[in-house]
Design an enzyme around this catalytic site. Structure first.
Site, PDB file in Angstrom:
ATOM      1  N   ASP A  30       4.748  -3.543  -8.155  1.00  0.00           N
ATOM      2  CA  ASP A  30       4.895  -2.955  -7.590  1.00  0.00           C
ATOM      3  C   ASP A  30       5.467  -3.771  -6.835  1.00  0.00           C
ATOM      4  O   ASP A  30       5.626  -3.425  -5.398  1.00  0.00           O
ATOM      5  CB  ASP A  30       3.856  -2.741  -6.798  1.00  0.00           C
ATOM      6  N   HIS A  85       9.016   1.672 -12.208  1.00  0.00           N
ATOM      7  CA  HIS A  85       9.560   1.613 -10.674  1.00  0.00           C
ATOM      8  C   HIS A  85      10.761   3.309 -10.403  1.00  0.00           C
ATOM      9  O   HIS A  85      11.227   3.611 -11.491  1.00  0.00           O
ATOM     10  CB  HIS A  85      10.492   0.222 -12.023  1.00  0.00           C
TER      11      HIS A  85
HETATM   12  P1  IMP Z   1      -2.692  -2.044 -18.727  1.00  0.00           P
HETATM   13  O1  IMP Z   1      -1.562  -2.674 -18.400  1.00  0.00           O
HETATM   14  O2  IMP Z   1      -2.489  -0.197 -19.003  1.00  0.00           O
HETATM   15  O3  IMP Z   1      -3.643  -1.827 -20.002  1.00  0.00           O
HETATM   16  O4  IMP Z   1      -3.908  -1.916 -17.734  1.00  0.00           O
HETATM   17  C1  IMP Z   1      -4.397  -3.005 -16.433  1.00  0.00           C
HETATM   18  C2  IMP Z   1      -4.087  -4.378 -15.504  1.00  0.00           C
HETATM   19  O5  IMP Z   1      -2.412  -3.160 -15.140  1.00  0.00           O
HETATM   20  C3  IMP Z   1      -4.888  -2.401 -14.455  1.00  0.00           C
HETATM   21  O6  IMP Z   1      -5.411  -2.887 -13.892  1.00  0.00           O
HETATM   22  C4  IMP Z   1      -3.285  -1.582 -14.362  1.00  0.00           C
HETATM   23  O7  IMP Z   1      -3.604  -0.625 -12.805  1.00  0.00           O
HETATM   24  C5  IMP Z   1      -2.540  -2.671 -14.464  1.00  0.00           C
HETATM   25  N1  IMP Z   1      -1.036  -2.667 -14.382  1.00  0.00           N
HETATM   26  C6  IMP Z   1      -0.722  -2.046 -15.108  1.00  0.00           C
HETATM   27  N2  IMP Z   1       1.566  -2.191 -15.254  1.00  0.00           N
HETATM   28  C7  IMP Z   1       1.255  -2.135 -13.937  1.00  0.00           C
HETATM   29  C8  IMP Z   1       2.155  -1.834 -13.419  1.00  0.00           C
HETATM   30  O8  IMP Z   1       3.636  -1.968 -13.007  1.00  0.00           O
HETATM   31  N3  IMP Z   1       2.027  -2.441 -11.504  1.00  0.00           N
HETATM   32  C9  IMP Z   1       0.993  -2.639 -10.979  1.00  0.00           C
HETATM   33  N4  IMP Z   1      -0.364  -2.312 -11.968  1.00  0.00           N
HETATM   34  C10 IMP Z   1      -0.306  -2.237 -13.023  1.00  0.00           C
END
Ligand code: IMP
Length: 432
Positions: free
Chosen positions: A12, A40
């Protein structure tokens, strides 16, 4: 020109806006990692858009490619294609036939795994991404091309079910008819998407040898990288520059520039260490001013001051050669703006990122404070962009110069707000 854009913090950072800006002059925008866990927001002349699977550059680029390193939920992708086609009539999409498929069963497993983790939970986005990458590496995963073969789809679903039976036993997928129904929905979706499937790794190498303008859009932030991030509080894919090669099939040697996007403060969604985190009233203000709520989950993001220790590390890992500094309009009214430049661990100052969890958790941050540069109205921002970097308020120049000198890199792009035109390019490298 081949460009890679990466976020250098926890995600982000404002990549979408920079990608959208640059994609006007590109032949193809390519995604190569992650899936619908990424989100996004792009604000363009056509309105405000939230994308998960298709890249932010999809609004303007002639061609969009989803590379093999991605994990794709076919149902969600069909929806995004429908929305996108309304805006970009010339949309030309190619999907890697060897990208992995996220199924409803993977989404269920994401939640089940988080429950088992209990106090060690990661705070995932529940998009099924972790379990899909698990199956990829366990060599039981379903790939996009598999969806053309109903028998193979059923066999793989049964295999995944057998491997993960303990977690799935209490779910709807315990019923063979539910698994059968899921398999036929996947096959139907595969049929709809078949016309987009391609050997994208071969195609990309052809585009590169024809000298096309390619823009690779990295998902997530570098500190969420499964190897180099704050493990285990990370996503399940690589998010640093090396992922371009494994996730698209194009060698990193062919990339001309790597732009790292840095937000002028920090945010993080989910659990994990965050040394410069702030809480309380100041954090609430920053969250509101920066609209810091997850694009995928709507969760309020944790927020904090810019951390140069993390940045030195992610710049090095990805060999970034150009920096875009975003959200400079958000901080202007804080009475005191801080930047963390080193840590104190066990009484010793260090500018290097501690690599074990415990040290990072207990790191104290040394800050330098900056005076506010005030509210930046749209009219003032437009004037700055016209007049160049030297016309910026002295307080803001001091902030930018400190970051640049601590990182040993020029800041090439300054971004002041959500819209495309609130961007200042300060070097030839950035506008090439
Ligand atoms: P997952 O990718 O859903 O397995 O989440 C793993 C970690 O990555 C968590 O802390 C999510 O909040 C973070 N995360 C995954 N994708 C994003 C993103 O696009 N922006 C911010 N945090 C993300």
């Amino acid at each position: 020109m081949i460009t890679l854009i990466l976020g250098l913090q926890f995600g982000d950072e404002g990549k979408g806006k920079i990608v959208d800006y640059l994609s006007g002059s590109t032949d193809a925008v390519i995604k190569f990692n992650g899936g619908s866990n990424a989100g996004h927001t792009v604000v363009s002349d056509e309105g405000k858009f939230k994308f998960h699977l298709v890249p932010s550059g999809a609004l303007r680029s002639k061609e969009v490619i989803l590379g093999n390193g991605m994990t794709i939920d076919p149902f969600l992708l069909e929806e995004e294609i429908r929305d996108l086609e309304k805006v970009n009539k010339k949309l030309n999409l190619k999907i890697s036939s060897i990208a992995h498929v996220v199924t409803p069963m993977h989404r269920y497993l994401d939640k089940a795994e988080e429950e088992i983790r209990g106090a060690m939970k990661i705070g995932t986005t529940f998009q099924g991404i972790g379990p899909t990458y698990e199956d990829k590496y366990a060599r039981t995963g379903l790939r996009m091309a598999d969806l053309a073969d109903p028998e193979l789809v059923s066999d793989k679903i049964e295999l995944i079910y057998a491997m993960k039976r303990t977690m799935l036993e209490k779910s709807e997928f315990a019923s063979p008819s539910a698994r059968k129904e899921m398999a036929s929905r996947l096959v139907a979706s595969g049929k709809n998407l078949r016309k987009f499937l391609s050997d994208t790794e071969v195609y990309l190498n052809e585009l590169a040898s024809q000298g096309k303008n390619l823009l690779f859009e990295g998902s997530h932030g570098s500190m969420l990288d499964v190897d180099f991030g704050t493990y285990p509080y990370v996503t399940s894919s690589n998010t640093t520059s090396g992922a371009l090669t494994t996730g698209s099939g194009l060698s990193l040697r062919k990339v001309d520039r790597i732009i790292g996007v840095v937000k002028s403060y920090m945010s993080r969604v989910g659990a994990g260490p965050f040394p410069t985190e702030i809480t309380g009233e100041k954090a609430d203000r920053l969250r509101t001013l920066g609209s810091e709520y997850g694009t995928t989950t709507g969760r309020p993001r944790r927020v904090g001051w810019l951390d140069l220790v993390l940045l030195r590390y992610t710049l090095m890992i990805s060999d970034v050669n150009s920096i875009a500094l975003t959200r400079l309009d958000t901080l202007g009214n804080f009475e005191e703006i801080k930047v963390g430049y080193s840590y104190k661990v066990d009484g010793k100052e260090t500018k290097q990122l501690p690599r074990n969890e415990g040290d990072l958790q207990k790191a104290e941050v040394n800050y330098r404070s900056f005076k506010p540069w005030g509210f930046l109205s749209d009219a003032r921002i437009s004037q700055f962009i016209k007049d160049g970097k030297d016309s910026l308020p002295d307080e803001l120049k001091e902030f930018i110069n400190f970051i640049s000198s601590e990182l040993g890199k020029e800041i090439d792009i300054l971004s002041f707000g959500d819209t495309r035109n609130k961007t200042m390019f300060c070097s030839k490298l950035a506008t090439a």
